[in-house]
Every structure is written in structure tokens, then in C-alpha cells.
Design an enzyme around this catalytic site. Structure first.
Site, PDB file in Angstrom:
ATOM      1  CG  ASP A 190      -1.877   1.158   1.234  1.00  0.00           C
ATOM      2  OD1 ASP A 190      -2.756   1.157   0.353  1.00  0.00           O
ATOM      3  OD2 ASP A 190      -1.748   2.063   2.068  1.00  0.00           O
ATOM      4  CD  GLU A 283      -4.623   0.996  -3.341  1.00  0.00           C
ATOM      5  OE1 GLU A 283      -5.742   1.436  -3.123  1.00  0.00           O
ATOM      6  OE2 GLU A 283      -3.586   1.500  -2.881  1.00  0.00           O
ATOM      7  CG  ASP A 364      -1.867   3.285   5.422  1.00  0.00           C
ATOM      8  OD1 ASP A 364      -2.966   3.601   4.920  1.00  0.00           O
ATOM      9  OD2 ASP A 364      -1.051   4.104   5.869  1.00  0.00           O
TER      10      ASP A 364
END
Ligand SMILES: [Zn+2]
Length: 396
Positions: A190, A283, A364
Site C-alpha cells: 500500500d 493497487e 494501510d
């Protein structure tokens, strides 16, 4: 494998002058060829960039004698680029897309040239690197701000300008060296602002230190920009005041500095990740982190996210790791990493993820664990289908 490393240069005044001149020649050659192409195409001729290069070679001594003062790679490669632009143009026309005819290169926007085509041009025309110096034809040794990251044969060097800084993009044909890897299986990453990245095993990769002060400066300059004046000229068009122009230049430089610092930090992080994990989940768009810190300009965050992904992908290819990119709808932040329940109301202020199942952890970290689960199951699916392509099925 061809890899490029872009390094800031520290040229002396004479070298700066040469860079400006060579950029001018590259721009002139491009625009000349574009004009010539249009003219002859309208006259019904079929032509290609190679013919234009030969034509320019014949006439430049007489018509553009200053072109002889810089490396011949500058005008020649520029016309090759025009050839590529036309190729794309014709392809788009053929596919019925919006064509976008090749455009003029403009001063101040297109300041770049190919300085050399590597070792194929022997003797005075070859590029050479020695520590933090690079030797360019007609220029000699130019200081670089950092060492070249890859070992191998130099294929091409392109010099370009951003704000008033000069950069060399060095294209190198490198053999991937065997590297010691520790296999810790899969990991989710992340990306953030405070910590550069949080890994699913709880590791935090700290952001660059020099950052904080520069971000403060950035905020100040943005305020100064908002306060600076614009005025309307006699033709009723908006113009920037002298002060506003100055602020804009300062802002561009600062953005460049911050991006460079982050880029360096990203290199350390991505190398660490590909050397330690086989399966990596990230992501697609970095939406959450952008809003986490409003102080950081969105463009910088976007930029560093793209850079992170680019580095991770090519390093993974080099070292044989796999990257899986979750699509933009994947609820990495909102899903509980333990029971997979999705929380619809997770505000940005909530730094701790709390779920009814009893799971309570750093927000996170929760996201990173979700990305790890995603990557591990994607890898399993891929292997079950017998697809051995490295990289990722979902990597767009
Ligand atoms: Zn839960």
C-alpha cells in the site's frame, strides 16, 4: 534488455550553450521535415523519413550551415521521430480514430536532442561513462548528478531540458545479472505519503527525509501563485505578470526536485520488494493515499505512483517476480482483511480499521493485506490455467 536511466547533468556554460544549439537544430530539422512532408504529400508524392533525412544531408551545408556545428545524430534522429509520429497518424486514420496530425516542435516545450547513438559511432562520436561523468560527442565530459544504475553497452543518449535543468536519458543494453533473492512468498503493497509504502507483513518503508521542508516550500509557492496577478492585454487576452511568471518557474523546479527525491526512494523500495517477494500485489490507482495528505500536490502523487509501478514491473521482469495489479474497483481499504466484510463508511480520518469481527489494525496495513490476498489468489488462478507469462494477467 534495454533499460533507460535519466540523470540530471551539471553542464558548464559552454556545454549549456551547445545543448541549446543542438536542441535548436533538432527542432529545426523536425519542423523542416514536417513542412517538406506536407508540401510533397500534397503534391502527390509518396515519401518516407529516410528520404527526408538524405535530402537534409544534401542541403544542410548550404541552407543550414549551423547544423554542422552539432552532432549529426541531432537532426537525423529528430526526423526519425517524425517518421514514427506519421506512422501513428496513419494508423489512427486507418482505424477511424481521431488522427492528430504531427505538430510543430516549439521552443521552450520541445528542448531535446539525441546526442549520440552509442558505440556504433566510433571514435569521437561514441558516448562513454566514467563514474559520475559522461562523454558526449562534440561536448566532451559532462558531470552527472548520480551514477548510472545499469551496466552494459550504451545504445543512445538523449539530452533534454525541464525548467532550466538538463537531463541525459541513457539507454543501455544490459544483461540481467544473477541476483541473490530471498523468497518470502507473496506481499501486498500500500503506497502512502507519510510512510512511502506499507507492506502486508507489517514492514513500513519510510519516505525520503528531505521531503518535509520541500513540501512546506511547495505550499508557500502555491499560495504565492494564487496571490500573483494576471492582467488583460490590449487584445483582451490573459497575461501573467512578471512576478507570476517567476513563481511558475520556481514551482516547476521545486516539483522536479521533489519528484527526483521520491524517485530515488522508490528505487530503493522497489528493489527491496522484488528481491524479497515472488508475488506482489498493488493497487491500480492510488486514490486513497492522495487524499490522505492534501499537502502533497496530486500531480506528484500520481507521478510517483506511476513511477513505482513502472519500476516494480521492469524489476520484476528482470528478477523473475510477478506483479498483480488490482483493478480500480477493488476495495482494498474498505474490506476487512480477516472476514472480508466491506465497510461502506470508512472516512479518511479513520486511521485504524475496526471491524465487528474483532479485527482492529492500521488502515494501510489492512489494505496491504487485502492486496496480498488478491495477488496470491491471482497467481494461483494463473498457474492453474497454465499461463506462464511473467508479469500479470491483470496488469494493464
Ligand atoms: Zn472483519
Amino acid at each position: 534488455m534495454l533499460l533507460a536511466h535519466k540523470i540530471e547533468l551539471d553542464p558548464n556554460n559552454e556545454q549549456r550553450t551547445y545543448f541549446k544549439k543542438a536542441s535548436g537544430v533538432a527542432r529545426k530539422a523536425y519542423n523542416w521535415a514536417l513542412e517538406e512532408w506536407k508540401r510533397r504529400y500534397e503534391a502527390g508524392e509518396k515519401l518516407n523519413e529516410a528520404a527526408l533525412r538524405r535530402q537534409l544531408n544534401r542541403i544542410k551545408g548550404e541552407q543550414f550551415p549551423y547544423m554542422l556545428e552539432v552532432t549529426k545524430a541531432a537532426p537525423q534522429e529528430s526526423i526519425k521521430q517524425l517518421g514514427v509520429a506519421f506512422k501513428h497518424f496513419f494508423r489512427r486514420v486507418k482505424n477511424g480514430e481521431k488522427p492528430g496530425y504531427p505538430r510543430w516542435k516549439k521552443f521552450g516545450i520541445h528542448d531535446s536532442f539525441v546526442a549520440t547513438n552509442g558505440p556504433s559511432e566510433k571514435g569521437a562520436d561514441a558516448a562513454e561513462v566514467d563514474g559520475k561523468k559522461i562523454k558526449l560527442p562534440r561536448v566532451g565530459w559532462v558531470r552527472m548528478r548520480e551514477l548510472v544504475r545499469f551496466k552494459g553497452q550504451i545504445k543512445q543518449v538523449t539530452i533534454s531540458r525541464t525548467a532550466d535543468r538538463w537531463y541525459a536519458a541513457i539507454l543501455i543494453d544490459t544483461e540481467v545479472l544473477p541476483h541473490e533473492r530471498n523468497n518470502h512468498g507473496s506481499v501486498g503493497v500500500d503506497l502512502g505519503v507519510k510512510a512511502l509504502a506499507v507492506l502486508s507483513d507489517g514492514r513500513r518503508i519510510a519516505g525520503p527525509k528531505a521531503h518535509g521542508n520541500l513540501l512546506k516550500k511547495l505550499r508557500k509557492l502555491n499560495k504565492a501563485l494564487a496571490r500573483s496577478k494576471r492582467y488583460k492585454d490590449v487584445e483582451d487576452r490573459w497575461r501573467d505578470s512578471q512576478n507570476r511568471k517567476k513563481v511558475k518557474i520556481k514551482l516547476a523546479k521545486l516539483h522536479g526536485r521533489i519528484a527526483n527525491i521520491r524517485k530515488d526512494a522508490l528505487h530503493k523500495a522497489t528493489t527491496h520488494i522484488v528481491l524479497n517477494y515472488d508475488i506482489i500485489g498493488i493497487e491500480n490507482l492510488h486514490v486513497s493515499g492522495m487524499v490522505k495528505n492534501r499537502r502533497l500536490a496530486r500531480s506528484i502523487m500520481d507521478q510517483s505512483f506511476c513511477e513505482f509501478r513502472r519500476q516494480l514491473q521492469y524489476k520484476a521482469d528482470m528478477y523473475g517476480a510477478q506483479v498483480f495489479v488490482a483493478d480500480r474497483w477493488f476495495p482494498s481499504s474498505k474490506m476487512c482483511s480477516r472476514c472480508r466484510e466491506i465497510k461502506e463508511t470508512l472516512t479518511l480520518e479513520q486511521r485504524v480499521f475496526e471491524c465487528e469481527c474483532g479485527n482492529k489494525m492500521d488502515r494501510d496495513l489492512n489494505a496491504a493485506i487485502n492486496l496480498r490476498t488478491f495477488a496470491a489468489s491471482s497467481a494461483e488462478k494463473q498457474n492453474a490455467c497454465g499461463d506462464n507469462s511473467s508479469g500479470a494477467a491483470s496488469a494493464a
